[in-house]
Design a protein around this motif. Structure first.
Motif, short mmCIF file in Angstrom:
data_model
loop_
_atom_site.label_atom_id
_atom_site.label_comp_id
_atom_site.label_asym_id
_atom_site.label_seq_id
_atom_site.Cartn_x
_atom_site.Cartn_y
_atom_site.Cartn_z
N GLU A 50 0.82 -1.21 0.00
CA GLU A 50 0.00 0.00 0.00
C GLU A 50 0.86 1.26 0.00
OE1 GLU A 50 -4.04 1.26 2.38
OE2 GLU A 50 -3.10 -0.67 2.80
N SER A 51 1.90 1.25 0.80
CA SER A 51 2.80 2.40 0.86
C SER A 51 3.52 2.61 -0.47
CB SER A 51 3.81 2.19 1.99
OG SER A 51 4.69 3.27 2.07
N GLU A 60 -1.89 10.60 -1.90
CA GLU A 60 -1.74 10.87 -0.46
C GLU A 60 -2.65 9.93 0.30
OE1 GLU A 60 0.16 12.69 2.60
OE2 GLU A 60 0.50 13.16 0.50
N LEU A 61 -2.08 9.18 1.24
CA LEU A 61 -2.88 8.27 2.05
C LEU A 61 -3.62 9.04 3.14
CD1 LEU A 61 -0.27 5.42 2.61
CD2 LEU A 61 -2.33 5.28 1.23
N PRO A 62 -4.81 8.57 3.51
CA PRO A 62 -5.50 9.20 4.64
C PRO A 62 -4.62 9.12 5.89
CG PRO A 62 -6.94 7.63 3.54
CD PRO A 62 -5.58 7.49 2.93
N GLU A 63 -4.72 10.11 6.77
CA GLU A 63 -3.86 10.21 7.95
C GLU A 63 -3.89 8.94 8.79
OE1 GLU A 63 -1.19 12.11 10.60
OE2 GLU A 63 -1.77 12.58 8.56
N ALA A 68 -1.05 4.04 10.53
CA ALA A 68 -1.05 2.59 10.71
C ALA A 68 0.09 1.95 9.93
CB ALA A 68 -2.39 2.00 10.28
N ILE A 69 0.31 2.42 8.70
CA ILE A 69 1.41 1.90 7.88
C ILE A 69 2.75 2.25 8.51
CG2 ILE A 69 2.60 2.17 5.67
CD1 ILE A 69 -0.18 2.31 4.37
N ASP A 70 2.88 3.50 8.99
CA ASP A 70 4.12 3.91 9.65
C ASP A 70 4.42 3.04 10.87
OD1 ASP A 70 4.46 5.88 7.78
OD2 ASP A 70 3.88 7.54 9.10
N GLU A 71 3.39 2.75 11.66
CA GLU A 71 3.56 1.91 12.84
C GLU A 71 3.99 0.50 12.45
OE1 GLU A 71 1.10 -0.33 16.38
OE2 GLU A 71 0.06 1.22 15.23
#
Length: 187
Positions: A50-51, A60-63, A68-71
């Motif tokens: 997804e990233s 731009e991904l929703p915040e 969640a992806i960053d985590e």
């Protein structure tokens, strides 16, 4: 305390056993590293995909999704870093164990082969120190490998629970903690 033929035989046998255990433990550590790489890529495949897709398309991904992806990617990086640290520790420790046990084994065998075989206090003490140090390093390496394996299993279970419950992975721990408090497990 002095080196005797009996103690030389016991020491030599112990050194050989430590060297064999070392080979097995090192192979298990390399196996864990390979398994972790595979599990990590499977556990975090959707987030990576997804990233990458968002970056490739400039979308731009929703915040909430981005967080969640960053985590997830931070967790994957942490697990990988810990596995690499374990591997580095294991290889370094075993290299030291091989050098010290191997040279000690040779010293004991040379002493044992001497015709007059006079008591050698220093060799006896050295053998005990090397055996003790080696056993401690074996236990630490084994414990670290078990700890990392457990950590990976917990992360897999957390991600599976999130998927089954349809909630973000980051909320699983908080949900479990609330459930435990509600049912009196954390009194």
């Amino acid at each position: 305390m002095a080196m005797s033929q009996d103690f030389a035989a016991i020491s030599a046998g112990t050194f050989v056993a430590i060297l064999l255990v070392g080979a097995i433990e090192l192979a298990n550590t390399f196996g864990l590293r390979a398994a972790l790489e595979e599990k990590t890529s499977l556990m975090f495949a959707s987030e990576v995909k997804e990233s990458a897709l968002a970056i490739r398309t400039g979308t731009e991904l929703p915040e909430e999704k981005r967080l969640a992806i960053d985590e997830a990617l931070a967790t994957a990086a942490q697990l990988t870093k810990q596995a690499q640290a374990l591997l580095t520790y294991a290889v370094t420790s075993w290299l030291g164990i091989y050098v010290f046990c191997g040279t000690s084994l040779v010293a004991v065998l040379v002493w044992s082969a001497q015709k007059d075989g006079k008591p050698d206090h220093a060799l006896a003490i050295w053998s005990i120190l090397i055996i003790t140090l080696s056993l401690i390093l074996i236990l630490v390496a084994f414990s670290a490998r078990l700890f990392l394996s457990r950590k990976i299993t917990i992360e897999e279970q957390r991600r599976k629970a999130a998927q089954e419950l349809g909630i973000p992975v980051g909320e699983v721990s908080a949900l479990v903690a609330r459930w435990r408090r509600h049912h009196g497990f954390d009194s």
